[in-house]
Design an enzyme around this catalytic site. Structure first.
Site, mmCIF file in Angstrom:
data_model
loop_
_atom_site.group_PDB
_atom_site.id
_atom_site.type_symbol
_atom_site.label_atom_id
_atom_site.label_comp_id
_atom_site.label_asym_id
_atom_site.label_seq_id
_atom_site.Cartn_x
_atom_site.Cartn_y
_atom_site.Cartn_z
ATOM 1 N N ASP A 172 0.487 9.661 -5.937
ATOM 2 C CA ASP A 172 0.602 11.033 -5.046
ATOM 3 C C ASP A 172 0.025 11.447 -4.455
ATOM 4 O O ASP A 172 -1.791 11.326 -4.200
ATOM 5 C CB ASP A 172 0.563 11.872 -6.194
ATOM 6 C CG ASP A 172 1.360 13.790 -6.219
ATOM 7 O OD1 ASP A 172 2.050 13.563 -5.921
ATOM 8 O OD2 ASP A 172 -0.050 14.166 -6.019
ATOM 9 N N GLU A 191 -6.713 -7.372 -11.434
ATOM 10 C CA GLU A 191 -7.905 -8.188 -12.301
ATOM 11 C C GLU A 191 -7.169 -8.633 -13.234
ATOM 12 O O GLU A 191 -6.995 -9.033 -14.478
ATOM 13 C CB GLU A 191 -8.802 -7.157 -12.540
ATOM 14 C CG GLU A 191 -10.452 -7.011 -11.909
ATOM 15 C CD GLU A 191 -10.638 -6.166 -12.591
ATOM 16 O OE1 GLU A 191 -11.130 -5.592 -13.608
ATOM 17 O OE2 GLU A 191 -11.798 -5.792 -11.971
#
Ligand code: GLC
Length: 538
Positions: free
Chosen positions: A220, A269
């Site tokens: 956002d 990751e």
């Protein structure tokens, strides 16, 4: 531990994905309180699988006082009780993955709620509090600090600063205190992204949701996190008119990119290509592309396309400039026509259901990824006659705020039945639904080949199988009469679009695959009616 993914491990899935936005409060209400919830979302996931989308983006469901429909987050790791529990969120993720759907959650890093623990401490501890440094607190201008620290305006209207009493628990007249910055509502204080605690906290929030198994984040106000040093004045009023036209001291500052580089290392990751999509309002497609460099985010919403009217020349230019901006960095272009902040495209484009259907088929023919907003597959119009007393959009309560009012696109979905709440839930709906939506329900449209729902289903099924649809970075334009677009994609897909209000006669490009209105192919030619799009296999 990362939960098991049952979705097909498709490399680069986000380069062609159709991503469906669920606005949880208006999607499906399982507990009958008139407000949609996560159990409702979960119950309708098979519908989304059958619709044929690849991923679901959920607008915020976190603990929030709902000053801005959940975009004011009080706790980023807790579900608001009105939407359910963390167990409900886990169940949505698990069921979605079981159905082959990916889940993208909304992340709101520019600001939090004024009820967030940090902001409450910042207020309670008063000037000098270490917690005030995590936000933008400043002394006011003027002899007694009675003027805001600068001239920035809130996107919802009024000044972007609110002054707090020295001691909010015992405010005394005349003893007024510092001001804090809020680019949106006063209940949404902006974080200070120069502060390491803010940076650490958001990397931790990313990991919290990635550990729960989400496939990505919608970021956002991704362009707002970093403010120009010294918070300089804009120098003039009506700043909202400059949004998306020029660089502002509170938007699209170069410093944001360092943040997204650090987020990308977190996303990478995790297995399975977890993504982030930026809500980034910038002056140009090239500035947007900077968020999508290979070590930053994966996608950005294409608001330039959303803001293009139903005009062949303008659409062609927007398509070309979007593709041209993304090609050098190898990022997918995205396309979007509707979301929870804009007038639904059936109404906005001014041509009713025919034009909306034609616009959708054009969008779904374009190379890259596409975003759908709940209800557009039903051909829902904007609800334009909501009475003032039911409205909840904060910009409605602050004059000269964001253009347009956003409640009319947030009316709960009609699922079945002849009268409100049309299967949305047993307890009415938080915004009233129109009395004439019975023909628009999912149940009414299912199985009707002329319905908009079946058009979406067929188009999305074709996208999954046809080599000329989905990922790509180029289109070839063919000569066409004024107001008509004929584009060909590598892979042999031809899309013909008539944006005019009169039928046109065109040479048939090949075998008809799908069209948004009735055609009559004869003798190597066909008539493309007004406001109609057709897909062909060459
Ligand atoms: C984004 C959201 C919008 C919200 C605003 C503030 O623009 O899409 O709904 O009001 O950010 O968070």
């Amino acid at each position: 531990m990362t939960p098991q993914h049952n979705v097909t491990p498709a490399a680069d899935w986000w380069r062609h994905a159709v991503i469906y936005q669920v606005y949880p409060r208006s999607f499906a209400d399982a507990n009958g309180d008139g407000m949609g919830d996560l159990a409702g979302v979960r119950s309708r996931l098979p519908y989304l699988r059958d619709l044929g989308v690849d991923a679901v983006w959920l607008s915020p469901f976190y603990a929030s006082p709902q000053a801005d429909a959940g975009y004011d987050v009080a706790d980023y790791r807790t579900i608001d009780p009105m939407f359910g529990t963390l167990a409900d969120a886990e169940a949505v993720i698990a069921d979605a993955h079981g159905l082959g759907l990916r889940i993208i959650v909304d992340l709101v890093p520019n600001h939090c709620s004024d009820q967030h623990a940090w902001f409450r401490r910042a207020l309670a501890e008063g000037p000098g509090s270490a917690f005030r440094k995590r936000f933008h607190f400043r002394r006011g201008r003027g002899e007694n600090g009675e003027q805001p620290p600068n001239d920035w305006e809130s996107l919802f209207g009024g000044p972007a600063w609110t002054r707090v009493p020295v001691d909010p628990s015992a405010p005394k007249a005349g003893e007024e205190g510092e001001w804090y910055l809020h680019l949106f509502a006063p209940e949404q204080p902006d974080f200070n992204w120069d502060h390491p605690a803010v940076q650490d906290e958001f990397r931790s929030i990313l990991r919290f949701w990635l550990d729960l198994g989400v496939d990505g984040f919608r970021v956002d106000v991704a362009h707002g996190l970093v403010k120009a040093p010294g918070l300089p004045d804009m120098g003039h009023a009506e700043q909202l008119k400059l949004l998306g036209n020029q660089t502002l001291p509170f938007f699209d500052q170069d410093g944001v990119h360092e943040i997204y580089r650090s987020w990308r290392t977190v996303l990478d990751e995790y297995p399975g290509e977890r993504i982030a999509v930026a809500e980034a309002w910038t002056p140009t497609a090239e500035r947007t592309a900077r968020y999508l460099r290979p070590d930053e985010l994966h996608q950005a919403f294409n608001f330039h396309y959303l803001n293009t009217g139903w005009d062949a020349e303008a659409l062609r230019a927007a398509i070309d400039s979007s593709l041209d901006a993304m090609r050098p960095i190898g990022a997918p272009t995205t396309w979007v026509l509707s979301n929870h902040d804009v007038v639904r495209h059936r109404t906005r484009l001014g041509g009713g259901e025919d034009r909306a259907r034609a616009a959708t088929l054009l969008m779904l023919a374009l190379p890259g990824s596409a975003y759908l907003y709940q209800g557009e597959e039903l051909g829902l119009p904007e609800v334009t006659d909501l009475p003032d007393e039911v409205r909840q959009d904060p910009s409605f309560f602050r004059d000269s705020g964001q253009e347009g009012l956003r409640d009319g696109c947030r009316v709960p979905l009609p699922w079945n039945g002849d009268a409100p709440p049309y299967g949305f839930g047993d307890g009415g709906s938080w915004l009233p639904q129109p009395a004439d939506w019975a023909p628009l329900t999912v149940a009414a449209q299912t199985g009707d080949p002329a319905s908009t729902l079946e058009l979406y289903r067929t188009a999305l099924a074709l996208r999954r199988t046809h080599p000329g649809l989905g990922a790509g970075d180029a289109v070839e334009w063919r000569d066409a009469p004024d107001g008509v677009l004929v584009l060909r994609r590598p892979g042999g897909l031809v899309c013909t679009v008539n944006t005019t209000t009169a039928p046109v006669r065109l040479p048939s490009p090949g075998r008809l695959l799908l069209s948004s209105g009735a055609l009559d192919p004869t003798d190597g030619e066909f008539t493309l009616p007004a406001d109609t799009t057709a897909w062909w296999e060459e």
